[in-house]
Design a protein around this motif. Sequence first.
Motif, mmCIF file in Angstrom:
data_model
loop_
_atom_site.group_PDB
_atom_site.id
_atom_site.type_symbol
_atom_site.label_atom_id
_atom_site.label_comp_id
_atom_site.label_asym_id
_atom_site.label_seq_id
_atom_site.Cartn_x
_atom_site.Cartn_y
_atom_site.Cartn_z
ATOM 1 N N THR A 2 0.511 -0.971 -0.182
ATOM 2 C CA THR A 2 -0.053 -0.005 -0.219
ATOM 3 C C THR A 2 1.117 1.039 -0.434
ATOM 4 O O THR A 2 1.902 1.093 1.280
ATOM 5 N N THR A 3 0.446 2.312 -0.588
ATOM 6 C CA THR A 3 1.948 3.316 -1.078
ATOM 7 C C THR A 3 0.885 4.433 -1.927
ATOM 8 O O THR A 3 0.532 3.722 -2.647
ATOM 9 N N GLU A 4 1.416 5.477 -1.646
ATOM 10 C CA GLU A 4 0.482 6.664 -2.029
ATOM 11 C C GLU A 4 1.290 8.103 -2.361
ATOM 12 O O GLU A 4 1.712 8.869 -1.018
ATOM 13 N N ASP A 44 -2.707 -0.420 -3.339
ATOM 14 C CA ASP A 44 -3.981 -0.523 -2.360
ATOM 15 C C ASP A 44 -3.827 -1.545 -2.069
ATOM 16 O O ASP A 44 -4.720 -2.275 -2.983
ATOM 17 N N ASN A 45 -3.293 -2.276 -1.635
ATOM 18 C CA ASN A 45 -3.543 -3.385 -0.790
ATOM 19 C C ASN A 45 -3.273 -4.813 -1.782
ATOM 20 O O ASN A 45 -4.052 -5.539 -1.494
ATOM 21 N N VAL A 46 -2.368 -4.624 -2.395
ATOM 22 C CA VAL A 46 -1.646 -5.304 -3.770
ATOM 23 C C VAL A 46 -0.820 -6.096 -3.358
ATOM 24 O O VAL A 46 0.627 -5.889 -3.137
ATOM 25 N N ALA A 47 -1.418 -7.636 -4.055
ATOM 26 C CA ALA A 47 0.356 -8.436 -3.819
ATOM 27 C C ALA A 47 0.244 -9.367 -5.180
ATOM 28 O O ALA A 47 -1.559 -9.269 -5.368
ATOM 29 N N LEU A 48 1.308 -10.232 -5.512
ATOM 30 C CA LEU A 48 1.301 -11.106 -7.029
ATOM 31 C C LEU A 48 0.630 -12.447 -6.008
ATOM 32 O O LEU A 48 0.591 -12.627 -5.231
#
Length: 288
Positions: free
Chosen positions: A132-134, A141-145
């Motif tokens: 999660t990064t802005e 937003d809450n990204v995973a492979l």
Amino acid sequence: MTVLGAVALPQLPPEDLAAVGNAAEDSGLDELWLWEDCFWGGGIAAAATVLARTERIRVGIGVLPVPLRNVALTAMEVAALLRMHPGRILPGFGHGVQEWMTQIGAGVESPMTLLREQLSALRALLNGETVTTEGRYVRLDNVALDFAPTAPAPILAAAGGPRTLRLSGELADGTILTSRTAPQGVRAARLLIEEGRVKAGRTEPHRVTVYLAAATGPDAAARLAATARRNGFQEGAGIAGTPDAIAEAVRRYAAAGADTVVLEPTDDDPDLAGFVRFVGEKVRPLLD
């Protein structure tokens, strides 16, 4: 021992790529390098094609312009290649040609910030983290492979200017230098890369890959001189001549700090598959 590669120029029609990949595989070459520029074939598609048709060679992409893609898509594609072809893909990333990035509506005010944010997010995603990064440009937003690589993923960065070289030392596992670079330019780049590594507290090896423009044959010197004029080579960059002369140039670059030397044909080379075969069959044995 110096790793030796060759470049398949992006001007090569995609349907001819298989022959170049076969030449690299069969000739004993260590690596075949591709790159992605507007508006030729895509780097991921080209790399996947060569990897699927070969069993031994490593395939480098030098480089994928980060403004072209969302970092999540880049991570998905690179992770898939790493899982299907472990240890054989060397993905590189860079600013891209700013004129082209603007032409396609992907230009940014701060290419340095974009590259930093992309490399940081890409590293985390390929490590299997949930991100999660802005940032200024990268927002996740809450990204995973779901299919992260099963082994550590190499991340290479193309760099030329001092700020990008320091950034590469800080965030990347290796740096790619263009064929404009002479041996003294490799030495200078190494110093700047090390500044970035010290800043980040990195102590693991950092591989430097440099492209070396090369030409052979009766008109080699003229073709190389024309390429040097078009591309603004540093004094001492490029080599034209026999396999022995080219091998000696590779040794000079290795002595200056290059771990991998990738021979790049002139863009008017009449036989790209033949060039790749020449590098593997005639130059590579001279470096053993």
